[in-house]
Design a protein around this motif. Structure first.
Motif, PDB file in Angstrom:
ATOM      1  N   THR A  17       0.950  -1.213  -0.382  1.00  0.00           N
ATOM      2  CA  THR A  17       0.182   0.094  -0.314  1.00  0.00           C
ATOM      3  C   THR A  17       0.823   1.024  -0.180  1.00  0.00           C
ATOM      4  N   PRO A  18       0.260   2.432  -0.220  1.00  0.00           N
ATOM      5  CA  PRO A  18       0.568   3.846  -0.136  1.00  0.00           C
ATOM      6  C   PRO A  18       1.667   3.756   1.196  1.00  0.00           C
ATOM      7  N   HIS A  19       0.728   3.426   2.486  1.00  0.00           N
ATOM      8  CA  HIS A  19       1.572   3.882   3.506  1.00  0.00           C
ATOM      9  C   HIS A  19       2.524   3.030   3.624  1.00  0.00           C
ATOM     10  N   GLU A  20       2.569   1.654   3.187  1.00  0.00           N
ATOM     11  CA  GLU A  20       3.244   0.737   3.757  1.00  0.00           C
ATOM     12  C   GLU A  20       4.270   1.265   3.676  1.00  0.00           C
ATOM     13  N   ARG A  21       4.572   1.815   2.308  1.00  0.00           N
ATOM     14  CA  ARG A  21       6.141   2.218   1.683  1.00  0.00           C
ATOM     15  C   ARG A  21       6.581   3.475   1.763  1.00  0.00           C
ATOM     16  N   ILE A  22       5.863   4.470   2.914  1.00  0.00           N
ATOM     17  CA  ILE A  22       6.219   5.647   2.811  1.00  0.00           C
ATOM     18  C   ILE A  22       6.821   5.185   4.434  1.00  0.00           C
ATOM     19  N   LEU A  23       6.137   3.868   5.079  1.00  0.00           N
ATOM     20  CA  LEU A  23       7.254   3.429   6.199  1.00  0.00           C
ATOM     21  C   LEU A  23       8.117   2.379   6.074  1.00  0.00           C
ATOM     22  N   TRP A  24       7.935   2.086   4.981  1.00  0.00           N
ATOM     23  CA  TRP A  24       9.529   1.510   4.093  1.00  0.00           C
ATOM     24  C   TRP A  24      10.711   2.450   4.123  1.00  0.00           C
ATOM     25  N   ARG A  25      10.414   2.964   3.349  1.00  0.00           N
ATOM     26  CA  ARG A  25      11.051   3.569   2.622  1.00  0.00           C
ATOM     27  C   ARG A  25      12.087   4.895   3.983  1.00  0.00           C
ATOM     28  N   ALA A  26      10.561   4.944   5.004  1.00  0.00           N
ATOM     29  CA  ALA A  26      11.744   6.246   6.008  1.00  0.00           C
ATOM     30  C   ALA A  26      12.156   5.058   6.973  1.00  0.00           C
ATOM     31  N   LEU A  27      11.701   4.005   7.504  1.00  0.00           N
ATOM     32  CA  LEU A  27      12.398   2.602   8.407  1.00  0.00           C
ATOM     33  C   LEU A  27      13.900   3.064   7.590  1.00  0.00           C
ATOM     34  N   LYS A  28      14.479   3.232   7.324  1.00  0.00           N
ATOM     35  CA  LYS A  28      15.851   2.766   6.920  1.00  0.00           C
ATOM     36  C   LYS A  28      16.828   4.165   7.526  1.00  0.00           C
ATOM     37  N   ASP A  29      15.795   5.262   7.733  1.00  0.00           N
ATOM     38  CA  ASP A  29      16.468   6.218   8.203  1.00  0.00           C
ATOM     39  C   ASP A  29      16.537   6.503   9.565  1.00  0.00           C
ATOM     40  N   ILE A  30      15.875   5.334  10.041  1.00  0.00           N
ATOM     41  CA  ILE A  30      16.491   5.125  11.546  1.00  0.00           C
ATOM     42  C   ILE A  30      17.787   4.501  11.861  1.00  0.00           C
ATOM     43  N   PRO A  31      18.258   5.072  12.665  1.00  0.00           N
ATOM     44  CA  PRO A  31      19.791   3.965  12.952  1.00  0.00           C
ATOM     45  C   PRO A  31      19.032   3.033  13.818  1.00  0.00           C
ATOM     46  N   VAL A  32      19.926   2.067  13.896  1.00  0.00           N
ATOM     47  CA  VAL A  32      19.180   0.911  13.888  1.00  0.00           C
ATOM     48  C   VAL A  32      20.676   0.027  13.298  1.00  0.00           C
ATOM     49  N   ALA A  33      21.731   0.296  14.175  1.00  0.00           N
ATOM     50  CA  ALA A  33      23.266  -0.458  14.141  1.00  0.00           C
ATOM     51  C   ALA A  33      22.970  -1.727  14.049  1.00  0.00           C
ATOM     52  N   GLY A  34      23.683  -2.654  13.001  1.00  0.00           N
ATOM     53  CA  GLY A  34      23.975  -3.492  13.293  1.00  0.00           C
ATOM     54  C   GLY A  34      22.339  -4.503  12.877  1.00  0.00           C
ATOM     55  N   THR A  35      21.048  -3.883  12.353  1.00  0.00           N
ATOM     56  CA  THR A  35      20.104  -5.136  12.163  1.00  0.00           C
ATOM     57  C   THR A  35      19.762  -4.175  11.133  1.00  0.00           C
ATOM     58  N   HIS A  36      18.424  -4.784  10.926  1.00  0.00           N
ATOM     59  CA  HIS A  36      17.337  -3.909   9.655  1.00  0.00           C
ATOM     60  C   HIS A  36      15.798  -5.411  10.208  1.00  0.00           C
ATOM     61  N   PHE A  37      15.461  -4.303   9.161  1.00  0.00           N
ATOM     62  CA  PHE A  37      13.847  -4.465   9.292  1.00  0.00           C
ATOM     63  C   PHE A  37      13.637  -5.586   7.994  1.00  0.00           C
ATOM     64  N   ARG A  38      12.486  -6.556   8.558  1.00  0.00           N
ATOM     65  CA  ARG A  38      12.062  -6.677   7.173  1.00  0.00           C
ATOM     66  C   ARG A  38      10.720  -6.204   6.979  1.00  0.00           C
ATOM     67  N   ARG A  39       9.996  -6.459   5.324  1.00  0.00           N
ATOM     68  CA  ARG A  39       8.466  -6.506   5.501  1.00  0.00           C
ATOM     69  C   ARG A  39       8.139  -7.248   4.839  1.00  0.00           C
ATOM     70  N   GLN A  40       6.876  -7.690   5.508  1.00  0.00           N
ATOM     71  CA  GLN A  40       5.810  -8.559   5.252  1.00  0.00           C
ATOM     72  C   GLN A  40       6.539 -10.060   5.513  1.00  0.00           C
ATOM     73  N   ALA A  41       6.791 -10.499   6.763  1.00  0.00           N
ATOM     74  CA  ALA A  41       7.338 -11.738   6.640  1.00  0.00           C
ATOM     75  C   ALA A  41       6.200 -12.145   6.886  1.00  0.00           C
ATOM     76  N   PRO A  42       6.983 -13.701   7.123  1.00  0.00           N
ATOM     77  CA  PRO A  42       6.328 -14.461   7.623  1.00  0.00           C
ATOM     78  C   PRO A  42       6.289 -14.884   8.516  1.00  0.00           C
ATOM     79  N   ILE A  43       5.941 -15.136   9.844  1.00  0.00           N
ATOM     80  CA  ILE A  43       5.853 -15.806  11.017  1.00  0.00           C
ATOM     81  C   ILE A  43       4.806 -16.758  10.971  1.00  0.00           C
ATOM     82  N   GLY A  44       5.023 -17.840  11.694  1.00  0.00           N
ATOM     83  CA  GLY A  44       3.692 -19.197  12.509  1.00  0.00           C
ATOM     84  C   GLY A  44       3.336 -19.294  11.189  1.00  0.00           C
ATOM     85  N   THR A  45       1.435 -18.569  10.966  1.00  0.00           N
ATOM     86  CA  THR A  45       0.676 -18.345  10.096  1.00  0.00           C
ATOM     87  C   THR A  45       0.322 -17.705   9.523  1.00  0.00           C
ATOM     88  N   TYR A  46       0.929 -16.364  10.205  1.00  0.00           N
ATOM     89  CA  TYR A  46       1.259 -15.265   9.699  1.00  0.00           C
ATOM     90  C   TYR A  46       1.858 -14.365   8.308  1.00  0.00           C
TER      91      TYR A  46
END
Length: 131
Positions: A19-48
């Protein structure tokens, strides 16, 4: 239980149709300083499949549109969140309108969830695979 290949295919399909809102947040998450890790988007966890996931902090971010207001979707969201929390994940939710109207507040809340406070120094995060 849904097979791993089916869940991965579903996640891939969702990533291709963000969605447009997911794209906005995804781009913005790259600017958060999170040394040594990252975010995944649309990640499967269990059955979700979750919208955004930081494995190093077991943090899940969900974006909700207006359809999450109806009773049936709200019930499914509560069940899903309860299961994820029982599995050791923290879940924070934002409305799409929050991302659109006040992205800085959304990012600040995510930063606090990652680092403990607004004033906290960025620390190296290690992703540990669950066994």
């Amino acid at each position: 239980m849904v097979s791993t290949s089916i869940r991965r295919a579903a996640a891939k399909r969702l990533r291709a149709n963000t969605t447009p809102h997911e794209r906005i947040l995804w781009r913005a998450l790259k600017d958060i300083p999170v040394a040594g890790t990252h975010f995944r988007r649309q990640a499967p966890i269990g059955t979700y499949v979750v919208d955004f996931f930081c494995p190093a902090r077991h943090l899940i971010i969900e974006l909700d549109g207006g359809h999450h207001n109806d009773d049936e979707n709200a019930r499914r969201d509560r069940e899903r969140q309860l299961w994820l929390e029982q599995e050791g994940y923290r879940v924070i939710r934002f409305w799409n309108s929050e991302v659109r109207q006040n992205l800085n507040a959304v990012l600040e809340r995510i930063y606090v969830e990652l680092h403990g406070s607004r004033e906290a120094e960025v620390e190296l995060m290690k992703h540990r695979r669950r066994r």
